[in-house]
Structure formats: structure tokens, C-alpha cells
Design a protein around this motif. Structure first.
Motif, PDB file in Angstrom:
ATOM      1  N   TYR A   1       1.485 -35.562  22.525  1.00  0.00           N
ATOM      2  CA  TYR A   1       0.486 -36.938  23.876  1.00  0.00           C
ATOM      3  C   TYR A   1       0.211 -35.975  24.311  1.00  0.00           C
ATOM      4  CZ  TYR A   1       1.430 -40.267  27.343  1.00  0.00           C
ATOM      5  OH  TYR A   1       0.921 -41.222  28.575  1.00  0.00           O
ATOM      6  N   LYS A   2       1.237 -34.589  24.474  1.00  0.00           N
ATOM      7  CA  LYS A   2       0.623 -33.550  26.132  1.00  0.00           C
ATOM      8  C   LYS A   2      -0.819 -33.099  25.275  1.00  0.00           C
ATOM      9  CE  LYS A   2       2.219 -29.344  28.254  1.00  0.00           C
ATOM     10  NZ  LYS A   2       3.362 -28.583  28.099  1.00  0.00           N
ATOM     11  N   SER A   3      -1.050 -33.052  24.317  1.00  0.00           N
ATOM     12  CA  SER A   3      -2.227 -32.438  23.914  1.00  0.00           C
ATOM     13  C   SER A   3      -3.591 -33.263  24.176  1.00  0.00           C
ATOM     14  CB  SER A   3      -2.350 -31.907  22.433  1.00  0.00           C
ATOM     15  OG  SER A   3      -1.260 -31.163  22.232  1.00  0.00           O
ATOM     16  N   ALA A   4      -3.217 -34.480  23.873  1.00  0.00           N
ATOM     17  CA  ALA A   4      -3.980 -35.638  24.579  1.00  0.00           C
ATOM     18  C   ALA A   4      -4.549 -35.648  26.008  1.00  0.00           C
ATOM     19  CB  ALA A   4      -3.220 -37.025  23.769  1.00  0.00           C
ATOM     20  N   LEU A   5      -3.790 -35.925  26.475  1.00  0.00           N
ATOM     21  CA  LEU A   5      -3.851 -35.449  28.556  1.00  0.00           C
ATOM     22  C   LEU A   5      -4.673 -34.962  28.329  1.00  0.00           C
ATOM     23  CD1 LEU A   5       0.162 -36.803  29.451  1.00  0.00           C
ATOM     24  CD2 LEU A   5      -1.919 -38.040  29.062  1.00  0.00           C
ATOM     25  N   GLU A   6      -3.745 -33.162  27.850  1.00  0.00           N
ATOM     26  CA  GLU A   6      -5.623 -32.091  28.047  1.00  0.00           C
ATOM     27  C   GLU A   6      -6.641 -32.379  27.362  1.00  0.00           C
ATOM     28  OE1 GLU A   6      -2.774 -28.664  27.113  1.00  0.00           O
ATOM     29  OE2 GLU A   6      -1.332 -29.074  28.670  1.00  0.00           O
ATOM     30  N   SER A   7      -6.582 -33.578  26.689  1.00  0.00           N
ATOM     31  CA  SER A   7      -8.107 -32.799  26.230  1.00  0.00           C
ATOM     32  C   SER A   7      -9.025 -34.303  26.856  1.00  0.00           C
ATOM     33  CB  SER A   7      -8.249 -34.182  24.324  1.00  0.00           C
ATOM     34  OG  SER A   7      -7.472 -35.620  24.837  1.00  0.00           O
ATOM     35  N   GLU A   8      -7.923 -34.570  27.417  1.00  0.00           N
ATOM     36  CA  GLU A   8      -8.588 -36.103  28.181  1.00  0.00           C
ATOM     37  C   GLU A   8      -9.232 -35.004  30.064  1.00  0.00           C
ATOM     38  OE1 GLU A   8     -10.086 -39.370  28.278  1.00  0.00           O
ATOM     39  OE2 GLU A   8      -9.762 -38.995  25.853  1.00  0.00           O
ATOM     40  N   ALA A   9      -8.553 -34.160  29.386  1.00  0.00           N
ATOM     41  CA  ALA A   9      -8.631 -33.418  30.768  1.00  0.00           C
ATOM     42  C   ALA A   9      -7.536 -33.239  31.661  1.00  0.00           C
ATOM     43  CB  ALA A   9     -10.275 -33.442  31.776  1.00  0.00           C
ATOM     44  N   PHE A  10      -6.918 -33.792  31.871  1.00  0.00           N
ATOM     45  CA  PHE A  10      -5.650 -34.660  32.991  1.00  0.00           C
ATOM     46  C   PHE A  10      -4.893 -33.397  33.175  1.00  0.00           C
ATOM     47  CE2 PHE A  10      -6.031 -38.812  30.704  1.00  0.00           C
ATOM     48  CZ  PHE A  10      -5.895 -39.427  32.180  1.00  0.00           C
ATOM     49  N   GLY A  11      -4.589 -32.189  32.191  1.00  0.00           N
ATOM     50  CA  GLY A  11      -4.530 -31.375  32.653  1.00  0.00           C
ATOM     51  C   GLY A  11      -4.394 -30.289  33.852  1.00  0.00           C
ATOM     52  N   ARG A  12      -6.576 -30.713  34.179  1.00  0.00           N
ATOM     53  CA  ARG A  12      -6.818 -30.143  35.635  1.00  0.00           C
ATOM     54  C   ARG A  12      -6.594 -30.947  36.271  1.00  0.00           C
ATOM     55  NH1 ARG A  12     -10.655 -29.582  31.478  1.00  0.00           N
ATOM     56  NH2 ARG A  12     -12.280 -30.520  32.428  1.00  0.00           N
ATOM     57  N   MET A  13      -5.431 -32.216  36.398  1.00  0.00           N
ATOM     58  CA  MET A  13      -5.943 -33.297  37.549  1.00  0.00           C
ATOM     59  C   MET A  13      -5.189 -33.843  37.656  1.00  0.00           C
ATOM     60  SD  MET A  13      -8.441 -36.655  35.040  1.00  0.00           S
ATOM     61  CE  MET A  13      -8.339 -37.936  36.300  1.00  0.00           C
ATOM     62  N   ILE A  14      -3.732 -33.488  36.966  1.00  0.00           N
ATOM     63  CA  ILE A  14      -2.315 -33.421  37.832  1.00  0.00           C
ATOM     64  C   ILE A  14      -1.397 -32.599  37.367  1.00  0.00           C
ATOM     65  CG2 ILE A  14      -2.634 -36.075  36.780  1.00  0.00           C
ATOM     66  CD1 ILE A  14      -1.131 -35.664  34.524  1.00  0.00           C
ATOM     67  N   SER A  15      -0.313 -32.933  38.759  1.00  0.00           N
ATOM     68  CA  SER A  15       0.631 -31.877  38.449  1.00  0.00           C
ATOM     69  C   SER A  15       1.132 -30.844  37.452  1.00  0.00           C
ATOM     70  CB  SER A  15       1.936 -31.148  39.805  1.00  0.00           C
ATOM     71  OG  SER A  15       2.192 -32.194  39.406  1.00  0.00           O
TER      72      SER A  15
ATOM     73  N   VAL B   1       4.595 -31.271  37.124  1.00  0.00           N
ATOM     74  CA  VAL B   1       5.292 -31.925  37.127  1.00  0.00           C
ATOM     75  C   VAL B   1       5.175 -33.532  37.203  1.00  0.00           C
ATOM     76  CG1 VAL B   1       7.295 -33.189  38.814  1.00  0.00           C
ATOM     77  CG2 VAL B   1       6.213 -30.520  38.792  1.00  0.00           C
ATOM     78  N   LEU B   2       3.981 -34.181  37.455  1.00  0.00           N
ATOM     79  CA  LEU B   2       3.492 -35.457  37.181  1.00  0.00           C
ATOM     80  C   LEU B   2       3.441 -35.554  35.429  1.00  0.00           C
ATOM     81  CD1 LEU B   2       2.692 -38.368  37.723  1.00  0.00           C
ATOM     82  CD2 LEU B   2       0.198 -37.222  38.281  1.00  0.00           C
ATOM     83  N   GLN B   3       2.926 -34.312  35.039  1.00  0.00           N
ATOM     84  CA  GLN B   3       2.271 -34.200  33.666  1.00  0.00           C
ATOM     85  C   GLN B   3       3.949 -34.482  32.878  1.00  0.00           C
ATOM     86  OE1 GLN B   3      -0.570 -32.191  31.218  1.00  0.00           O
ATOM     87  NE2 GLN B   3       1.186 -31.337  31.210  1.00  0.00           N
ATOM     88  N   GLU B   4       4.524 -33.539  32.929  1.00  0.00           N
ATOM     89  CA  GLU B   4       5.703 -34.141  32.665  1.00  0.00           C
ATOM     90  C   GLU B   4       6.800 -35.509  32.685  1.00  0.00           C
ATOM     91  OE1 GLU B   4       7.826 -31.073  30.464  1.00  0.00           O
ATOM     92  OE2 GLU B   4       6.169 -31.246  29.714  1.00  0.00           O
ATOM     93  N   ASP B   5       6.666 -35.987  33.755  1.00  0.00           N
ATOM     94  CA  ASP B   5       7.489 -36.740  34.291  1.00  0.00           C
ATOM     95  C   ASP B   5       6.684 -38.156  33.483  1.00  0.00           C
ATOM     96  OD1 ASP B   5       9.044 -36.284  36.135  1.00  0.00           O
ATOM     97  OD2 ASP B   5       7.883 -36.622  37.850  1.00  0.00           O
ATOM     98  N   VAL B   6       5.084 -38.586  33.407  1.00  0.00           N
ATOM     99  CA  VAL B   6       4.331 -39.270  32.078  1.00  0.00           C
ATOM    100  C   VAL B   6       5.113 -39.034  31.087  1.00  0.00           C
ATOM    101  CG1 VAL B   6       2.268 -39.742  31.720  1.00  0.00           C
ATOM    102  CG2 VAL B   6       2.306 -39.169  34.023  1.00  0.00           C
ATOM    103  N   ILE B   7       4.824 -38.023  30.503  1.00  0.00           N
ATOM    104  CA  ILE B   7       5.607 -37.707  28.719  1.00  0.00           C
ATOM    105  C   ILE B   7       6.951 -38.147  28.520  1.00  0.00           C
ATOM    106  CG2 ILE B   7       6.220 -35.803  27.211  1.00  0.00           C
ATOM    107  CD1 ILE B   7       3.728 -34.290  28.375  1.00  0.00           C
ATOM    108  N   LYS B   8       7.863 -38.150  29.419  1.00  0.00           N
ATOM    109  CA  LYS B   8       9.138 -38.244  29.358  1.00  0.00           C
ATOM    110  C   LYS B   8       9.366 -39.759  29.275  1.00  0.00           C
ATOM    111  CE  LYS B   8      11.012 -34.143  28.143  1.00  0.00           C
ATOM    112  NZ  LYS B   8      11.431 -33.598  27.593  1.00  0.00           N
ATOM    113  N   GLU B   9       8.396 -40.489  30.413  1.00  0.00           N
ATOM    114  CA  GLU B   9       8.816 -41.792  30.612  1.00  0.00           C
ATOM    115  C   GLU B   9       7.910 -42.284  29.192  1.00  0.00           C
ATOM    116  OE1 GLU B   9       7.130 -45.857  30.941  1.00  0.00           O
ATOM    117  OE2 GLU B   9       6.016 -44.098  30.031  1.00  0.00           O
ATOM    118  N   ALA B  10       7.350 -41.779  28.603  1.00  0.00           N
ATOM    119  CA  ALA B  10       6.654 -42.479  27.197  1.00  0.00           C
ATOM    120  C   ALA B  10       7.309 -42.313  26.214  1.00  0.00           C
ATOM    121  CB  ALA B  10       5.293 -41.691  27.134  1.00  0.00           C
TER     122      ALA B  10
END
Length: 314
Positions: free
Chosen positions: A273-287, A289-298
Motif C-alpha cells: 500500500y505504501k509503495s502504491a501511494l508513493e507511485s501515485e506521488a503521495f510521498g511528495r504530497m503528504i507528510s 505522519v499522514l502517510q502512516e495514519d492512512v496506511i494504519k487506517e487501511a
């Protein structure tokens, strides 16, 4: 620095953000930035050809509500005074268009008295005969915070290379207990699944209980984060939901084919899931901490709703 729901600012960074907000929002209305010049501040940061002028203000440090209000109130008073003082100079820039709105842009408003003060000043200036040459008959004074520009936020953060963050409190023990009382069936599902993660562990029961609470905490916090994104960054949320749904679609199939132990499979799904987010450029858009919260919510959501399960003895 002043910390808000979405970012933190000092005087310079707030003014920079405001100029990007305004240029994006009011491009079609002929927005013009009033760049600093040798004759000093005329009391506005920019204006539109439709009669709206703007002034930005952000103190360089945090203040309690009363002190912040007093600083904002005094800034409104001072800068409105510059309209009268610099009337002839302002007309050179804005031309024949009369000012319909003077908008005070500040990152956060903590005291509603600021709105009252702006209303009082609007009446005062609207009734000032000496200002008729500059101000419209319906002249108004408004205050706006960063919440008025949520659609421009992603654009601005991309330009400034800032990452979006969401400030959501970690759920308390009482909130976790209340959730467990209201969602008894879901709690049973969690215990059944998570117990498989600790098969053969000498502290299996204690670890299961602790991890169930962690999952519930992550679910509550994560859903609060998603609610914030829904209200303030709907386009970002839509993209997150699409990526999450894409991962979820294949979880059950992968579970049937995997030879991985439950803990390892769970880790692999989170990494995917983390790799998918980064492939969609979320790694450059969200902090981070926010990325971790999103992954843990999933992870928590999938465990509660059943897509993520583990075979006995896997």
C-alpha cells in the motif's frame, strides 16, 4: 510560527502563501500583487479589477486567543487607516474601480470579536464622506483564514514543496473502550484474526489484547483523518480511496495463494500500500505522519471488515 490545521506560518511564509492563493483564485478577475516599493506599504497586498483588496497578517509566534485578537484587531485598524492616508496614491494603481471589499487574510481566527470589529470598521469607512472617491457605497471589511482557500492548498503546497499534514489527536483510552462497547461484533472479529498473529507466543493473550486496542486506536484516528481530508482536501481523498480500493480488491486472492506467515503477510500488504501511494506521488504530497495514519487506517479497516484474514496455522 503559528500552527494551523494544515500548516504553520510566520509573517513571510503566510504572505508568500497568500499571494499564491490569490493569484490562483482571482486570476480571472485581474488580480494584481502590490509589490513593496520605495514609498512604503499602502495598506494592501494586492487587488482585483473587480474591487476587492487584500491585506495579509500573521504574527511570528503563537499567542493565546485574547492576545492574538488584539494584534489582529490593531492590524485591521492600522491598515484601514492607510486607505485614507494613501487615497490618492491608491487611486493611481486601482484606477476608477471603487473598493467593494477589504479582506484581512490571517492564518487562524480564535476570537469572533474580530469579525465584529471588521463590521464596525466597515460602517465607519462606508459613512466617511472623504472616502467616497475610493470606496464603493457597499464597502465591506471581511476577515478570512486559510479555510477559505482549501481548493488552492494543494496547488500552493506543491509550488512551495510543502507536504500536507492533518493534525488529529490520538484517541484516548476512553474512546477505545467506547468503540469496543458499541462494536462488539467487530471486536470479536478482531480478536479472532489477531490471535492468529501471536500463535505460539508465550504472551499470546496479552499481546492479542494489546494489539486489538492498537488496531482500534488506528481505526478511530485514521477515520478522523479521512474526515478531515474529506472536508478540506476532497480531491486528495478521492485519490487515496482509489488506491486503497485497488489494493483491497486483490487481498483475498493473495491470501489464498500465499505461503507467508500471518505477521509477514500483514507487513507485505502494508508495504504494498505504501509503495502504491508513493507511485501515485503521495510521498511528495503528504507528510510521513499522514502517510502512516492512512496506511494504519487501511490495515485496521481491512481487519474489521474482513478482506484481511489469516489461515489457521499459516
Amino acid at each position: 510560527m503559528i500552527k494551523t490545521r494544515f500548516s504553520q506560518y510566520n509573517g513571510d511564509s503566510w504572505e508568500e502563501a497568500c499571494q499564491l492563493f490569490l493569484k490562483k483564485r482571482y486570476e480571472s478577475e485581474g488580480y494584481q500583487e502590490m509589490i513593496a516599493h520605495t514609498q512604503g506599504d499602502l495598506g494592501i497586498e494586492g487587488f482585483t479589477r473587480t474591487g476587492i483588496v487584500f491585506q495579509c497578517y500573521c504574527p511570528d509566534e503563537e499567542y493565546e486567543s485574547k492576545k492574538l485578537y488584539e494584534l489582529q484587531r490593531d492590524k485591521v485598524t492600522t491598515d484601514l487607516g492607510k486607505l485614507s492616508k494613501n487615497k490618492k496614491e491608491l487611486i493611481r494603481y486601482i484606477g476608477s474601480v471603487k473598493i467593494k471589499k477589504w479582506i484581512f487574510l490571517t492564518p487562524i481566527v480564535r476570537n469572533k470579536e474580530l469579525i465584529s470589529h471588521c463590521q464596525e470598521k466597515a460602517i465607519e469607512y462606508k459613512n466617511n464622506l472623504e472616502m467616497k472617491e475610493l470606496l464603493d457605497d457597499e464597502f465591506d471589511v471581511l476577515v478570512q483564514d486559510e479555510g477559505f482557500f482549501v481548493e488552492e492548498m494543494l496547488y500552493v503546497k506543491a509550488i512551495l514543496e510543502e507536504k500536507i499534514d492533518v493534525n488529529v489527536a490520538t484517541p484516548s483510552l476512553e474512546e477505545i473502550i467506547n468503540w469496543k462497547e458499541c462494536e462488539a461484533e467487530s471486536v470479536q472479529i478482531l480478536f479472532r484474526k489477531i490471535s492468529k498473529l501471536f500463535n505460539g507466543n508465550s504472551n499470546a493473550e496479552a499481546n492479542t489484547n494489546k494489539y486489538v486496542d492498537i488496531i482500534i486506536r488506528n481505526l478511530i484516528k485514521g477515520q478522523n483523518v479521512l474526515d478531515e481530508l474529506r472536508d478540506n482536501h476532497p480531491i486528495l481523498l478521492e485519490k487515496l480511496v482509489r488506491v486503497k480500493s485497488g489494493i483491497e480488491t486483490h487481498i483475498e486472492q493473495e491470501l489464498l495463494l500465499t505461503n507467508l506467515q500471518p505477521k509477514e503477510f500483514n507487513r507485505v500488504i502494508q508495504t504494498k500500500y505504501k509503495s502504491a501511494l508513493e507511485s501515485e506521488a503521495f510521498g511528495r504530497m503528504i507528510s510521513f505522519v499522514l502517510q502512516e495514519d492512512v496506511i494504519k487506517e487501511a490495515e485496521a479497516d481491512w481487519l474489521v471488515r474482513c478482506p484481511l484474514d489469516f489461515e489457521e496455522g499459516a
